[in-house]
Every structure is written in structure tokens, then in C-alpha cells.
Design a protein around this motif. Structure first.
Motif, PDB file in Angstrom:
ATOM      1  N   VAL A 130      47.221 161.261   3.565  1.00 15.50           N
ATOM      2  CA  VAL A 130      46.773 160.235   2.613  1.00 15.50           C
ATOM      3  C   VAL A 130      46.391 160.855   1.278  1.00 15.50           C
ATOM      4  CG1 VAL A 130      45.048 158.456   2.156  1.00 15.50           C
ATOM      5  CG2 VAL A 130      45.976 158.719   4.455  1.00 15.50           C
ATOM      6  N   ASP A 131      45.706 161.978   1.332  1.00 16.01           N
ATOM      7  CA  ASP A 131      45.313 162.660   0.098  1.00 16.01           C
ATOM      8  C   ASP A 131      46.546 163.118  -0.676  1.00 16.01           C
ATOM      9  OD1 ASP A 131      42.547 162.404   0.539  1.00 16.01           O
ATOM     10  OD2 ASP A 131      42.549 164.150   1.857  1.00 16.01           O
ATOM     11  N   GLY A 132      47.539 163.570   0.063  1.00 17.45           N
ATOM     12  CA  GLY A 132      48.773 164.005  -0.572  1.00 17.45           C
ATOM     13  C   GLY A 132      49.467 162.855  -1.279  1.00 17.45           C
ATOM     14  N   ALA A 133      49.449 161.680  -0.650  1.00 14.51           N
ATOM     15  CA  ALA A 133      50.073 160.502  -1.252  1.00 14.51           C
ATOM     16  C   ALA A 133      49.421 160.160  -2.581  1.00 14.51           C
ATOM     17  CB  ALA A 133      49.979 159.311  -0.297  1.00 14.51           C
ATOM     18  N   GLU A 134      48.101 160.312  -2.636  1.00 11.65           N
ATOM     19  CA  GLU A 134      47.381 160.021  -3.877  1.00 11.65           C
ATOM     20  C   GLU A 134      47.739 161.018  -4.969  1.00 11.65           C
ATOM     21  OE1 GLU A 134      45.435 157.363  -4.731  1.00 11.65           O
ATOM     22  OE2 GLU A 134      46.329 156.645  -2.861  1.00 11.65           O
ATOM     23  N   ILE A 135      47.928 162.258  -4.585  1.00 10.26           N
ATOM     24  CA  ILE A 135      48.334 163.277  -5.566  1.00 10.26           C
ATOM     25  C   ILE A 135      49.730 162.956  -6.096  1.00 10.26           C
ATOM     26  CG2 ILE A 135      48.963 165.705  -5.880  1.00 10.26           C
ATOM     27  CD1 ILE A 135      46.764 166.432  -3.893  1.00 10.26           C
ATOM     28  N   TYR A 136      50.628 162.625  -5.196  1.00  3.57           N
ATOM     29  CA  TYR A 136      51.989 162.293  -5.618  1.00  3.57           C
ATOM     30  C   TYR A 136      51.988 161.053  -6.518  1.00  3.57           C
ATOM     31  CZ  TYR A 136      54.091 165.619  -2.330  1.00  3.57           C
ATOM     32  OH  TYR A 136      54.474 166.766  -1.668  1.00  3.57           O
ATOM     33  N   LYS A 137      51.135 160.090  -6.190  1.00  2.22           N
ATOM     34  CA  LYS A 137      51.068 158.881  -7.016  1.00  2.22           C
ATOM     35  C   LYS A 137      50.683 159.224  -8.451  1.00  2.22           C
ATOM     36  CE  LYS A 137      48.901 154.321  -7.297  1.00  2.22           C
ATOM     37  NZ  LYS A 137      47.923 153.377  -6.669  1.00  2.22           N
ATOM     38  N   ALA A 138      49.705 160.118  -8.589  1.00  2.00           N
ATOM     39  CA  ALA A 138      49.273 160.540  -9.923  1.00  2.00           C
ATOM     40  C   ALA A 138      50.398 161.272 -10.653  1.00  2.00           C
ATOM     41  CB  ALA A 138      48.040 161.439  -9.815  1.00  2.00           C
ATOM     42  N   LEU A 139      51.186 162.031  -9.908  1.00  6.07           N
ATOM     43  CA  LEU A 139      52.258 162.821 -10.507  1.00  6.07           C
ATOM     44  C   LEU A 139      53.483 161.989 -10.902  1.00  6.07           C
ATOM     45  CD1 LEU A 139      52.180 165.977  -8.181  1.00  6.07           C
ATOM     46  CD2 LEU A 139      51.361 165.802 -10.538  1.00  6.07           C
ATOM     47  N   THR A 140      53.524 160.723 -10.477  1.00  4.96           N
ATOM     48  CA  THR A 140      54.651 159.876 -10.877  1.00  4.96           C
ATOM     49  C   THR A 140      54.611 159.587 -12.375  1.00  4.96           C
ATOM     50  OG1 THR A 140      53.430 157.821 -10.385  1.00  4.96           O
ATOM     51  CG2 THR A 140      54.820 158.751  -8.624  1.00  4.96           C
ATOM     52  N   GLU A 141      53.510 159.934 -13.027  1.00  4.38           N
ATOM     53  CA  GLU A 141      53.390 159.743 -14.471  1.00  4.38           C
ATOM     54  C   GLU A 141      53.407 161.081 -15.212  1.00  4.38           C
ATOM     55  OE1 GLU A 141      50.113 157.250 -15.489  1.00  4.38           O
ATOM     56  OE2 GLU A 141      50.549 155.773 -13.932  1.00  4.38           O
ATOM     57  N   HIS A 142      53.829 162.131 -14.534  1.00  4.91           N
ATOM     58  CA  HIS A 142      53.890 163.460 -15.147  1.00  4.91           C
ATOM     59  C   HIS A 142      54.926 163.481 -16.268  1.00  4.91           C
ATOM     60  CE1 HIS A 142      54.147 167.835 -15.464  1.00  4.91           C
ATOM     61  NE2 HIS A 142      53.046 167.908 -14.713  1.00  4.91           N
ATOM     62  N   GLU A 149      37.327 167.167  -0.865  1.00  4.87           N
ATOM     63  CA  GLU A 149      37.703 166.370  -2.049  1.00  4.87           C
ATOM     64  C   GLU A 149      37.857 167.227  -3.298  1.00  4.87           C
ATOM     65  OE1 GLU A 149      35.917 162.623  -4.639  1.00  4.87           O
ATOM     66  OE2 GLU A 149      35.262 162.942  -2.565  1.00  4.87           O
ATOM     67  N   GLN A 150      36.968 168.226  -3.454  1.00  5.09           N
ATOM     68  CA  GLN A 150      37.046 169.062  -4.655  1.00  5.09           C
ATOM     69  C   GLN A 150      38.318 169.900  -4.686  1.00  5.09           C
ATOM     70  OE1 GLN A 150      34.692 169.160  -2.326  1.00  5.09           O
ATOM     71  NE2 GLN A 150      33.906 171.230  -1.900  1.00  5.09           N
ATOM     72  N   VAL A 151      38.811 170.263  -3.483  1.00  5.70           N
ATOM     73  CA  VAL A 151      40.060 171.025  -3.407  1.00  5.70           C
ATOM     74  C   VAL A 151      41.237 170.121  -3.788  1.00  5.70           C
ATOM     75  CG1 VAL A 151      41.637 172.297  -1.894  1.00  5.70           C
ATOM     76  CG2 VAL A 151      39.150 172.570  -1.631  1.00  5.70           C
ATOM     77  N   ILE A 152      41.202 168.889  -3.307  1.00  5.84           N
ATOM     78  CA  ILE A 152      42.239 167.915  -3.645  1.00  5.84           C
ATOM     79  C   ILE A 152      42.296 167.724  -5.154  1.00  5.84           C
ATOM     80  CG2 ILE A 152      42.967 165.503  -3.452  1.00  5.84           C
ATOM     81  CD1 ILE A 152      43.393 167.071  -0.901  1.00  5.84           C
ATOM     82  N   LYS A 153      41.129 167.615  -5.765  1.00  6.51           N
ATOM     83  CA  LYS A 153      41.057 167.406  -7.216  1.00  6.51           C
ATOM     84  C   LYS A 153      41.637 168.601  -7.966  1.00  6.51           C
ATOM     85  CE  LYS A 153      37.917 166.073 -10.954  1.00  6.51           C
ATOM     86  NZ  LYS A 153      38.514 167.012 -11.910  1.00  6.51           N
ATOM     87  N   LYS A 154      41.348 169.799  -7.481  1.00  3.04           N
ATOM     88  CA  LYS A 154      41.859 171.004  -8.146  1.00  3.04           C
ATOM     89  C   LYS A 154      43.388 171.074  -8.059  1.00  3.04           C
ATOM     90  CE  LYS A 154      37.797 174.016  -7.723  1.00  3.04           C
ATOM     91  NZ  LYS A 154      37.253 175.272  -7.131  1.00  3.04           N
ATOM     92  N   ILE A 155      43.906 170.706  -6.900  1.00  4.64           N
ATOM     93  CA  ILE A 155      45.361 170.705  -6.726  1.00  4.64           C
ATOM     94  C   ILE A 155      46.010 169.701  -7.669  1.00  4.64           C
ATOM     95  CG2 ILE A 155      47.261 170.196  -5.128  1.00  4.64           C
ATOM     96  CD1 ILE A 155      45.429 171.151  -2.854  1.00  4.64           C
ATOM     97  N   LYS A 156      45.420 168.511  -7.713  1.00  3.97           N
ATOM     98  CA  LYS A 156      45.973 167.461  -8.573  1.00  3.97           C
ATOM     99  C   LYS A 156      45.896 167.853 -10.044  1.00  3.97           C
ATOM    100  CE  LYS A 156      43.776 163.488  -8.901  1.00  3.97           C
ATOM    101  NZ  LYS A 156      43.309 162.117  -8.559  1.00  3.97           N
ATOM    102  N   ASP A 157      44.741 168.367 -10.461  1.00  2.15           N
ATOM    103  CA  ASP A 157      44.564 168.769 -11.862  1.00  2.15           C
ATOM    104  C   ASP A 157      45.514 169.899 -12.237  1.00  2.15           C
ATOM    105  OD1 ASP A 157      42.608 166.875 -12.129  1.00  2.15           O
ATOM    106  OD2 ASP A 157      40.918 168.281 -11.942  1.00  2.15           O
TER     107      ASP A 157
END
Length: 231
Positions: A43-55, A11-19
Motif C-alpha cells: 500500500v505504501d508503495g502504491a502511494e509513492i507510485y501515485k505521487a510519481l505519476t506527476e514526475h 513512515e519516515q522511511v517511506i517519506k524519504k524514499i518518495k522525496d
């Protein structure tokens, strides 16, 4: 590498990628590589992409929307992709709408209504195209709003959808559209009438006889001869 072997990424790696991706200002070679690699995270990738839709970067938003919809099978649920139709950048909307064509069918009247009311003509064009798969009640309810749209392509696309669906009163709509001052609208009506030899073709011939000098009449004569009808 963990994702490639089917293991869940911490999870911490996912967070770092997203941030990291949320913090960049735009695309670079490194960012592009990471952005596309995120797809392997499932699934984790989908969540990252979802966050990036507001980039803030429209280029990143476009890729994020496309990947998010694909990974989450979001084309099945309009609540997933409808927010993308409100994106201010036409390139973002185009990427999303192009990906939905032929995949997002049978939209409800409420869902289509949201598209019809859009301030963006490309979204309303998509709404008109969606009439081909909508219920007849929805076509009858929303078709008129699209027929009086300020955009020519929206109107012509709607005319083609209505003629293809043969909704009640469609011949009257085609007849009136032949009298439109816009050639694109006339052409759409002509094409629709040519598809119906029983009622459409006679109506088109009647128009030609009454308007022999019309530009669309000249084309209609040529098209009628192609199907073995002498106007």
C-alpha cells in the motif's frame, strides 16, 4: 528488507524514499533499482507510485503509472487511470493503455465519452476498442463520433467494433464504408461483412458486381472463395 519479511516500513522511511525519487531528474541505475523495489512496499508503495505519476520525467511517470495501477488494482476503477490518458507523452499513454486492454471492461457512457473527446488518437483508438464491451446504448450513442474521426485507425477500429456488435444499422455503415476512399476503411468493412454469411456476404457480393475494378473488390473475391463462395 523489512518489506520482504512482511513488516510495515516506518513512515519516515517511506517519506524519504518518495522525496528522493521526486527529486531526481530521470532514470539511472540506482533510481531504477529503487523505483522497482518500491513495489514490495504494498500500500505504501502504491502511494509513492501515485505521487510519481506527476514526475517531470516521462520515463518515471510511465513506470509509476503502470506500477500504481497494478498495485492498487486501478484497472477496476476508471477514475484511477483516466488522468493517465491526458499525459502529454505518448510513451506514457501507451504503457498505461496497453496494460488496460482486456482488463478494463464495461466502461460507462460517461467514461467512454471522456476517451472519445481526447485530443490524442491513441486514446480514441482505445475508446473504439472499448466499444466491444460497452452497452449497446453506449455504442449507438458514441459510435458515430468515432466513425467520423479524423484518424483512419480510429475509424477502422470503430467499424470493426460495430460490425462485431451487430448494432442496428451496422450493414448500412459497412455498405457506406466500402465506398470510402481509404483502403484501410474499406478493408475493415469487408472483414465485417465476411463474418455474416446471411446478410453481410450478399451485400459484399453486390458491391463487387457494381464495382468490379475496385481494389477492395479484388481482395474480397479472394476472401469469398476461401469460405466457399463464388462471387
Amino acid at each position: 528488507e523489512l518489506a520482504r519479511f512482511g513488516e510495515r516500513v516506518p513512515e519516515q522511511v517511506i517519506k524519504k524514499i518518495k522525496d528522493f525519487l521526486l527529486g531526481v531528474s530521470g532514470l539511472s541505475t540506482q533510481v531504477t533499482t529503487i523505483l522497482y523495489t518500491v513495489s514490495s512496499l504494498g500500500v505504501d508503495g502504491a502511494e509513492i507510485y501515485k505521487a510519481l505519476t506527476e514526475h517531470s520525467s516521462s520515463q518515471i511517470r510511465a513506470i509509476a503509472w503502470q506500477r500504481f495501477i497494478n498495485l492498487s488494482e486501478g484497472w477496476r476503477d476508471s477514475s484511477v487511470w483516466l488522468p493517465a490518458t491526458k499525459d502529454p507523452d505518448p510513451k506514457v499513454r501507451k504503457m498505461v493503455l496497453d496494460g488496460l486492454r482486456g482488463r478494463s471492461n464495461n466502461l460507462s457512457e460517461k467514461q467512454l465519452g471522456i476517451l472519445v473527446e481526447s485530443g490524442f488518437s491513441d486514446v480514441r483508438i482505445f475508446a473504439a476498442q472499448s466499444l466491444l464491451d460497452a452497452s449497446q446504448g453506449t455504442v449507438e450513442s458514441l459510435g458515430f463520433d468515432l466513425l467520423i474521426d479524423e484518424d483512419t485507425i480510429v475509424r477502422s477500429t470503430t467499424i470493426r467494433a460495430i460490425s462485431a456488435r451487430r448494432v442496428p444499422g451496422w450493414l448500412t455503415i459497412m455498405k457506406r464504408s466500402l465506398l470510402d476512399s481509404d483502403y484501410v476503411i474499406q478493408r475493415s468493412a469487408m472483414d465485417g461483412l465476411l463474418e455474416d454469411k446471411k446478410e453481410g456476404v450478399p451485400l459484399l457480393i453486390d458491391y463487387i458486381l457494381k464495382n468490379p475494378q475496385s481494389r477492395i473488390s479484388n481482395l474480397a473475391k479472394i476472401e469469398l472463395r476461401k469460405i466457399g463462395v463464388q462471387p
